[in-house]
Enzyme design. Sequence first.
Site, short mmCIF file in Angstrom:
data_model
loop_
_atom_site.label_atom_id
_atom_site.label_comp_id
_atom_site.label_asym_id
_atom_site.label_seq_id
_atom_site.Cartn_x
_atom_site.Cartn_y
_atom_site.Cartn_z
N ILE A 1 0.83 -1.21 0.00
CA ILE A 1 0.00 0.00 0.00
C ILE A 1 0.86 1.26 0.00
CG2 ILE A 1 -0.31 0.21 2.52
CD1 ILE A 1 -2.98 0.81 -0.20
N SER B 1 11.82 0.63 7.08
CA SER B 1 11.49 -0.64 6.44
C SER B 1 12.35 -1.74 7.04
CB SER B 1 11.74 -0.53 4.93
OG SER B 1 11.80 -1.82 4.35
N ARG C 1 12.81 -4.44 5.76
CA ARG C 1 13.55 -5.04 4.64
C ARG C 1 14.53 -4.05 4.01
NH1 ARG C 1 8.97 -6.82 0.79
NH2 ARG C 1 8.03 -4.93 1.66
N LYS D 1 -5.61 1.91 7.44
CA LYS D 1 -6.72 1.10 7.94
C LYS D 1 -6.39 -0.39 7.75
CE LYS D 1 -9.06 -1.03 5.44
NZ LYS D 1 -9.12 -2.12 4.38
N ASP E 1 -11.99 -7.85 6.44
CA ASP E 1 -10.93 -6.90 6.10
C ASP E 1 -11.32 -6.06 4.88
OD1 ASP E 1 -8.14 -5.85 6.50
OD2 ASP E 1 -7.93 -6.66 4.47
#
Lengths: 312, 312
Positions: free
Chosen positions: A14, A36, A38, A91, A169
């Site tokens: 996202i 991050s 990663r 969200k 979800d």
Amino acid sequence: MARRRIAVIGVGKIAQDQHLPVIDASDDFELAATVSTRGLSHNGLPVFRTPAELYAAMPELALVSICTPPGIRHQYVREALDAGKDVMMEKPPTTTISELDDLIAHARRLDRVLYQTWHSQWNPAVDRTKAILAQDGVRSVRIDWRESVRKWHPGQDWVWEPGGFGVCDPGINALSIFTKIMPFPVFVESARLTFPANRQTPIDVEIAFKSGQMHQPKLSAGFNWLEESGEIWTIGVETGAGDVIKLEGGGRSLTINDELVLQHGDGEYAAMYDHFAGLLERHESDVDAAPLRLMSDVFLMGARVNGPEFEW
Amino acid sequence: MARRRIAVIGVGKIAQDQHLPVIDASDDFELAATVSTRGLSHNGLPVFRTPAELYAAMPELALVSICTPPGIRHQYVREALDAGKDVMMEKPPTTTISELDDLIAHARRLDRVLYQTWHSQWNPAVDRTKAILAQDGVRSVRIDWRESVRKWHPGQDWVWEPGGFGVCDPGINALSIFTKIMPFPVFVESARLTFPANRQTPIDVEIAFKSGQMHQPKLSAGFNWLEESGEIWTIGVETGAGDVIKLEGGGRSLTINDELVLQHGDGEYAAMYDHFAGLLERHESDVDAAPLRLMSDVFLMGARVNGPEFEW
């Protein structure tokens, strides 16, 4: 005015699809860094492994946008508020109501700006529908939110873990539109959640809502994760004036009495960042807990049905 | 000062066992009427079939105490607030979080006093424990709440209906003590709910809590409805100072390091009505949503286990 420097925490799908390009194109914001696990940087800007490292290295940074999955969100937002940052969050906000209410109270205590986003609310077709219902009232609402879990979450077993919400979800996007457009409060009257026998979150949910209204409008929703014909993200409303409204495509198309009156592309995240800039300007928080509360009420009140096993 | 006239709405077991005798003995309150669908009067005072009839017949009455089951509570509290009454309400407050938050907002909007009671909180042993933990901190908490559904709800099939909460109905008393005594906020980390294969509410619940505390205290609870040896309503705490505290009997007995330091009878409802008188005096509301939120989070986050069928 100089653009406000902001860091994005959590560089998943996202953030890459929406937050980073929208910030790049924004007149209000300028990306300062990413966090991050990663090590994913953006435009060669600094990247940190943890929020704590970011706050230590860039103490003057005042804003963060938190795009992680909800499980870690409560801890990350708490840390950000404690570090004196204003915060925007993805969200669903948190995995529990207690955590969200704690964040609201904590932001108020520290006098920080907290903005809980609900992207589906930011569509002109949704605003138009809200305006119509405020004027004409509501006789009935039927929400159909159907998609394929195999298409949208291929092989992602975590969507079936406890706390993953399952088909709720995507369904919470519908609830975020529903609670925005309704001219009166709505509550869960009853619900039926079907759980695959070998999974821990629901694959199909049917909800009946109630309201305190004298004329007792008929309000219901159905969420399903086995729809292979394409996405059906539709909210159908009969207004008090007898008009039939269809909000389709997740809030991007509005039809009134079979006539298409509004259709537009995706401006959701740009509108959200505009709104965040306004909140910062006015030093105001905006946390709409209604969608998560309703979803939580579905789990609390709902009857459980054991359905067939689900395999990818 | 003259005693305040109050009506009791809902003349079931809890009203007859507690509210009516406590009001009869109170220096602050005087019973004015009852509302009972079965027409149950008290001391020959007026009885009405509905709240609306009460409000029409006694418009000067300013106070009501609502003792119905939670399903109808949202509607009754809304009606009472709209009629300009100050309101005291039994536990659990409502069947959903959305309804409770709506009542909080509505009371604030109308500037009325709303008092949500949690009777188990009103015990001197609970207050003493809270004071100790505020000073010494917490290393661990273990809650054991076990009783016999056959003894406490003989043949009452409604406790197994969706929205009935199951073993969480007594369990929420433990949560109301837990959230009161803890010196920091607590959240549901994970939970396991065992549902009888032929029933819709859990018979056994195990919960792990988390906190934002650096030292990560170990916090857990177990609720069970098949305990036939007698009630076990115990909260065991190891304090930061290494003391071992046991709150037993639902909050009526306090043992520290195996020494009984406090034991008392039931003064819960008398203390609640005293508190309500103080709230009215100061024109203040008191709605503690934390226990219902935590319970709701258990249903939202919890893993479901299909257990053996339950028959009376």
